[in-house]
Design a protein around this motif. Structure first.
Motif, PDB file in Angstrom:
ATOM      1  N   ILE A  83     -32.209   6.726 -29.980  1.00 34.11           N
ATOM      2  CA  ILE A  83     -32.425   7.659 -31.080  1.00 34.11           C
ATOM      3  C   ILE A  83     -31.980   9.053 -30.648  1.00 34.11           C
ATOM      4  CG2 ILE A  83     -34.831   8.035 -30.340  1.00 34.11           C
ATOM      5  CD1 ILE A  83     -35.541   8.458 -33.312  1.00 34.11           C
ATOM      6  N   ILE A 135     -27.994  11.049 -28.373  1.00 33.82           N
ATOM      7  CA  ILE A 135     -28.683   9.775 -28.332  1.00 33.82           C
ATOM      8  C   ILE A 135     -29.317   9.566 -26.955  1.00 33.82           C
ATOM      9  CG2 ILE A 135     -28.438   7.274 -28.542  1.00 33.82           C
ATOM     10  CD1 ILE A 135     -28.086   8.734 -31.158  1.00 33.82           C
ATOM     11  N   PRO A 177     -30.494  -2.303 -42.011  1.00 35.79           N
ATOM     12  CA  PRO A 177     -29.852  -1.290 -41.160  1.00 35.79           C
ATOM     13  C   PRO A 177     -28.406  -1.062 -41.569  1.00 35.79           C
ATOM     14  CG  PRO A 177     -31.147  -2.788 -39.827  1.00 35.79           C
ATOM     15  CD  PRO A 177     -31.131  -3.369 -41.222  1.00 35.79           C
ATOM     16  N   THR A 212     -24.665   1.337 -40.919  1.00 35.01           N
ATOM     17  CA  THR A 212     -23.861   2.281 -40.152  1.00 35.01           C
ATOM     18  C   THR A 212     -23.794   3.585 -40.922  1.00 35.01           C
ATOM     19  OG1 THR A 212     -21.787   1.649 -41.200  1.00 35.01           O
ATOM     20  CG2 THR A 212     -22.460   0.385 -39.243  1.00 35.01           C
ATOM     21  N   ARG A 258     -29.377  11.502 -40.887  1.00 32.51           N
ATOM     22  CA  ARG A 258     -29.715  11.392 -39.464  1.00 32.51           C
ATOM     23  C   ARG A 258     -30.674  12.492 -39.041  1.00 32.51           C
ATOM     24  NH1 ARG A 258     -27.402  13.864 -34.700  1.00 32.51           N
ATOM     25  NH2 ARG A 258     -27.350  12.475 -32.874  1.00 32.51           N
ATOM     26  N   LEU A 270     -33.881   8.120 -37.296  1.00 33.31           N
ATOM     27  CA  LEU A 270     -33.080   6.906 -37.350  1.00 33.31           C
ATOM     28  C   LEU A 270     -32.834   6.358 -35.945  1.00 33.31           C
ATOM     29  CD1 LEU A 270     -30.428   7.775 -40.087  1.00 33.31           C
ATOM     30  CD2 LEU A 270     -32.611   6.559 -40.324  1.00 33.31           C
ATOM     31  N   VAL A 271     -33.215   5.110 -35.735  1.00 31.17           N
ATOM     32  CA  VAL A 271     -32.971   4.426 -34.471  1.00 31.17           C
ATOM     33  C   VAL A 271     -31.793   3.473 -34.637  1.00 31.17           C
ATOM     34  CG1 VAL A 271     -35.381   4.602 -33.773  1.00 31.17           C
ATOM     35  CG2 VAL A 271     -34.596   2.552 -34.960  1.00 31.17           C
ATOM     36  N   GLN A 272     -31.042   3.286 -33.549  1.00 24.90           N
ATOM     37  CA  GLN A 272     -29.955   2.307 -33.539  1.00 24.90           C
ATOM     38  C   GLN A 272     -30.529   0.941 -33.168  1.00 24.90           C
ATOM     39  OE1 GLN A 272     -26.807   3.560 -30.948  1.00 24.90           O
ATOM     40  NE2 GLN A 272     -26.272   5.345 -32.193  1.00 24.90           N
ATOM     41  N   HIS A 324     -28.389   1.647 -38.250  1.00 25.05           N
ATOM     42  CA  HIS A 324     -29.613   2.438 -38.141  1.00 25.05           C
ATOM     43  C   HIS A 324     -30.663   2.022 -39.164  1.00 25.05           C
ATOM     44  CE1 HIS A 324     -26.197   4.842 -36.761  1.00 25.05           C
ATOM     45  NE2 HIS A 324     -27.029   5.413 -35.918  1.00 25.05           N
ATOM     46  N   THR A 325     -31.913   2.138 -38.755  1.00 25.36           N
ATOM     47  CA  THR A 325     -33.046   2.098 -39.658  1.00 25.36           C
ATOM     48  C   THR A 325     -34.040   3.147 -39.180  1.00 25.36           C
ATOM     49  OG1 THR A 325     -34.662   0.688 -40.781  1.00 25.36           O
ATOM     50  CG2 THR A 325     -34.367   0.331 -38.415  1.00 25.36           C
ATOM     51  N   THR A 326     -35.136   3.318 -39.895  1.00 22.71           N
ATOM     52  CA  THR A 326     -36.096   4.333 -39.477  1.00 22.71           C
ATOM     53  C   THR A 326     -36.970   3.825 -38.335  1.00 22.71           C
ATOM     54  OG1 THR A 326     -37.788   3.638 -41.061  1.00 22.71           O
ATOM     55  CG2 THR A 326     -36.192   5.303 -41.798  1.00 22.71           C
ATOM     56  N   TRP A 373     -38.812   0.145 -37.890  1.00 19.79           N
ATOM     57  CA  TRP A 373     -38.468  -0.675 -36.734  1.00 19.79           C
ATOM     58  C   TRP A 373     -39.671  -0.919 -35.834  1.00 19.79           C
ATOM     59  CZ3 TRP A 373     -34.702  -3.854 -35.824  1.00 19.79           C
ATOM     60  CH2 TRP A 373     -34.374  -4.244 -34.528  1.00 19.79           C
TER      61      TRP A 373
END
Length: 363
Positions: free
Chosen positions: A72, A79, A130, A132, A157, A162-164, A179-181, A185
């Motif tokens: 994140i 990141i 999720p 991109t 972002r 947002l986490v990958q 990404h999702t929050t 996640w």
């Protein structure tokens, strides 16, 4: 007064670069306050390899896949790979860092935009599945055709944690940066009352002794001198050779400046080189442009006697075999060359098998 060598040895001790430890990958990620992970997937894995005995790629991969560690945007807006708990605590603390970065890069493209509505729509999209940034930007632009899709994605972002999601960032695998929050996640909310005091104390534990400017360089926040002043009863202070005030934890390690420092191969983008306003405790200024390129790349670094003395790279040959190339900036002694070779062979073994170790001509 603490000279550069004393500061360097203290930093290396806290980073477990004087002596490797058998602690867990999760404990080390937490202790370091995360590992820089802008480039996927090598830096976090190689950063742990330099510090942990017996570390295997699966140890970190399992943390990511089990959602105990995430990638994140955090310190300096870049990141980082952090524990789930640190994600929920650090992200709200560093919101202003992302705000500043967004204003600087995309502010003119976002004038007049309803950011609350954008955040609500973006959250619904990434929590549904999720996405991109390319896909998210295009979908947000569908209802805002006069706006730049990339700017909309970057606004999301900044506005959302947002986490990958994997397989992005996993060793030996690949995948898009989707990404999702963090809340979706991890199944938990962000910390409603994160502490700047705790942030400062944790920084000193891993990177001290340090000035207020050093702390600010590490995290990207500003005006943190009052935080250290507030913590003064819990701290000890020193001066460096320039007379700057250094803060530290009373019981943190400060080895003798003559303590031997073994040869190490430091990961690309390692926070050891990125977390002080004055990096000369480990990075001679003459070598800084050789490991920190103009396009923002930070090369893997060869540490000799506690100082950067070269660069190195792990690469995959056309045949599929791996290679490690070491580029000393000055000639190495026979003992240091043998130690560097041993470290390179350790990296090759970690990467999955035999390969070639090459030394470029010093200079």
């Amino acid at each position: 007064m603490l000279g550069p060598r004393a500061l360097g040895r203290a930093l290396l001790a806290r980073q477990h670069l004087l002596e490797r430890t058998t602690t867990t990958a999760a404990a080390m990620v937490e202790h370091l306050g995360g590992l820089q992970a802008q480039a996927a997937p090598q830096p976090p894995y190689l950063g742990l390899l330099a510090r942990l005995d017996g570390f295997a790629p699966e140890a970190l991969t399992e943390l990511i896949e089990s959602r105990r560690a995430v990638r994140i945007a955090l310190q300096r807006g870049t990141i980082h790979l952090v524990t789930a708990e640190d994600c929920l605590t650090l992200r709200p603390l560093l919101q202003s860092v992302l705000d500043q970065g967004l204003r600087g890069a995309f502010g003119k493209l976002l004038v007049g935009l309803d950011l609350d509505a954008l955040a609500t729509e973006a959250r619904a999209l990434v929590e549904e599945e999720p996405r991109t940034f390319q896909r998210l930007g295009a979908e947000l632009a569908a209802t805002r055709p006069d706006r730049d899709p990339a700017a909309l994605a970057q606004a999301a972002r900044c506005l959302l944690p947002l986490v990958q999601v994997p397989p992005r960032g996993l060793w030996g695998r690949s995948g898009p940066a989707a990404h999702t929050t963090a809340e979706a996640w991890l199944g938990r909310p962000l910390d409603p009352a994160p502490s700047l005091d705790d942030l400062a104390l944790r920084y000193l534990a891993a990177f001290g002794p340090a000035t207020a400017a050093d702390l600010q360089k590490w995290c990207g926040l500003s005006r943190l001198a009052p935080v250290l002043k507030r913590l003064a009863p819990q701290l000890v202070t020193f001066r460096d050779e320039q007379g700057r005030l250094l803060h530290d934890l009373p019981d943190a390690p400060r080895p003798d400046p003559d303590t031997p420092a073994p040869v190490r191969l430091l990961a690309p983008f390692d926070n050891l080189l990125l977390s002080h306003a004055d990096r000369t405790r480990v990075l001679p200024e003459a070598y800084r442009p050789r490991v920190m390129t103009q396009n923002g790349i930070v090369l893997g670094s060869l540490l000799v006697d506690g100082l950067v003395a070269g660069s190195w790279q792990l690469a995959e040959e056309r045949s599929g075999a791996r290679s490690v190339t070491v580029h000393p900036f000055t000639p190495l002694t026979r003992a240091d060359r043998l130690a560097a070779r041993a470290e390179a062979e350790r990296v090759l073994a970690f990467a999955g098998g035999e390969g070639a170790v090459r030394f470029e001509e010093a200079g």
